[in-house]
Write a protein that holds these residues in place. Structure first.
Motif, short mmCIF file in Angstrom:
data_model
loop_
_atom_site.label_atom_id
_atom_site.label_comp_id
_atom_site.label_asym_id
_atom_site.label_seq_id
_atom_site.Cartn_x
_atom_site.Cartn_y
_atom_site.Cartn_z
N SER A 162 18.42 -14.21 12.31
CA SER A 162 19.29 -14.69 11.23
C SER A 162 19.26 -16.20 11.10
CB SER A 162 20.74 -14.24 11.47
OG SER A 162 21.20 -14.68 12.73
N SER B 267 23.74 -11.73 7.83
CA SER B 267 23.26 -11.70 9.21
C SER B 267 22.09 -10.71 9.31
CB SER B 267 24.38 -11.27 10.15
OG SER B 267 24.75 -9.91 9.90
N THR B 268 21.43 -10.71 10.46
CA THR B 268 20.30 -9.79 10.66
C THR B 268 20.73 -8.35 10.44
OG1 THR B 268 20.79 -9.83 13.02
CG2 THR B 268 19.04 -11.25 12.27
#
Length: 326
Positions: free
Chosen positions: A96, A165-166
């Motif tokens: 991220s 975010s990831t």
């Protein structure tokens, strides 16, 4: 036992012995912080703690892990980008790191940091994410989960480590490919999101395999599919999205060590040599990551920079597909 003697020998082999000899007296001379931009319990924490413990054995100095969560990883990452470039503050980042500045621009904000402010030292792990639901959930396969989501658009909830975010990007890839609408519930990190799934606060989560594995083994969570090109060790019975026909759904959470970009090259090289040494020879580090379901995927130098360039481009495209979140 790994030691500074081995590190100095490695430095000498790379032509850095004059610096290394001086560094024996001047660097490191005090505590070194490894910042994790998320709460304890998430994927970055899983990688940081055994890595920091191994580095202590090489550097001969304490390397505490400092959790600085907030804004999906922005606050902790920015703190390292702005830290003194002296080698005493490092960041254990997730993938991220490379998309958060783009997400800030999408929201009309000035990014708190840019990737160029951080120097990549080494990648430690690179794990596909896993789609998790509660073991008590009615969905036993991805097909059942997708069918339920299509029948109840916007009703099934999933968590993430924060907007963009990831974990959010991974799920956005799935919802786009499967043409389903899920309700996103952002948290301050992967650890709190996993806790929310365990307590039935949310119904689904894309997680790194390390934090998820103990709960899957204990029968508290069920893994429906993984984002990798191949099945994951420890999750051999879990099919990949590619196997299930979603050929564009491929995503990895990688962890890597970064320093402020202005850190002198010899200090960066000391870090790189130390990380290369512990990843190759520290059995405790290797066992800890393997036991956590997040085995070593070490990479440094030009290979890591090239990996980051390609990964950043792919993730930036995914974030742009998500668009602005009001």
């Amino acid at each position: 036992m790994l030691s500074r003697r081995k590190l100095l020998a490695a430095s000498g082999a790379s032509g850095l012995m004059p610096f290394a000899a001086r560094a024996q007296e001047t660097w490191p001379s005090r505590v070194i912080q490894m910042v994790v931009a998320f709460p304890p319990g998430g994927q970055a924490d899983v990688a940081a703690r055994p890595t920091a413990a191994a580095l202590e054995r090489v550097f001969g100095r304490a390397v505490p892990v400092v959790n600085r969560p907030g804004a999906g990883g922005i606050l902790g990452s920015a703190s390292v980008a702005r830290a003194a470039p002296d080698g005493y503050t490092a960041l254990m980042a997730l993938s991220s790191l490379s998309v958060l500045p783009e997400s800030e621009r999408l929201m009309g904000r000035v990014p708190a940091y840019e990737v160029a402010q951080l120097a990549p030292v080494a990648r430690i792990t690179a794990d596909p994410t896993v789609l998790l639901v509660s073991a008590d959930a009615p969905w036993k396969t991805l097909e059942e989960f997708v069918s339920a989501a299509r029948a109840q658009p916007g009703r099934i909830t999933y968590g993430s480590a924060g907007n963009y975010s990831t974990l959010h990007v991974a799920m956005a890839m799935l919802t786009g490919a499967a043409a389903i609408d899920l309700l996103h519930v952002p948290f301050q990190g992967g650890g709190p999101a996993l806790t929310a799934l365990l307590s039935d606060t949310i119904q689904a989560l894309a997680s790194g395999p390390g934090p998820a594995l103990p709960h899957v083994r204990e029968g508290r969570l069920r893994a429906l599919a993984c984002w990798g090109r191949q099945r994951i060790p420890g999750f051999e019975a879990v099919p990949t999205f590619i196997e299930l026909g979603y050929r564009e759904v491929e995503f990895y959470i990688w962890s890597g060590v970064f320093l402020p970009a202005a850190t002198p090259a010899p200090v960066q090289e000391q870090w790189r040599q130390a990380l290369r040494l512990v990843c190759a020879e520290d059995a405790a580090l290797q066992r800890a990551l393997q036991a956590a379901g997040s085995p070593l995927a070490y990479q440094d130098g030009e290979a890591f920079r090239q990996f980051m360039t390609e990964d950043t481009a792919r993730l930036t495209r995914a974030v742009q597909r998500i668009g602005r979140l009001d």
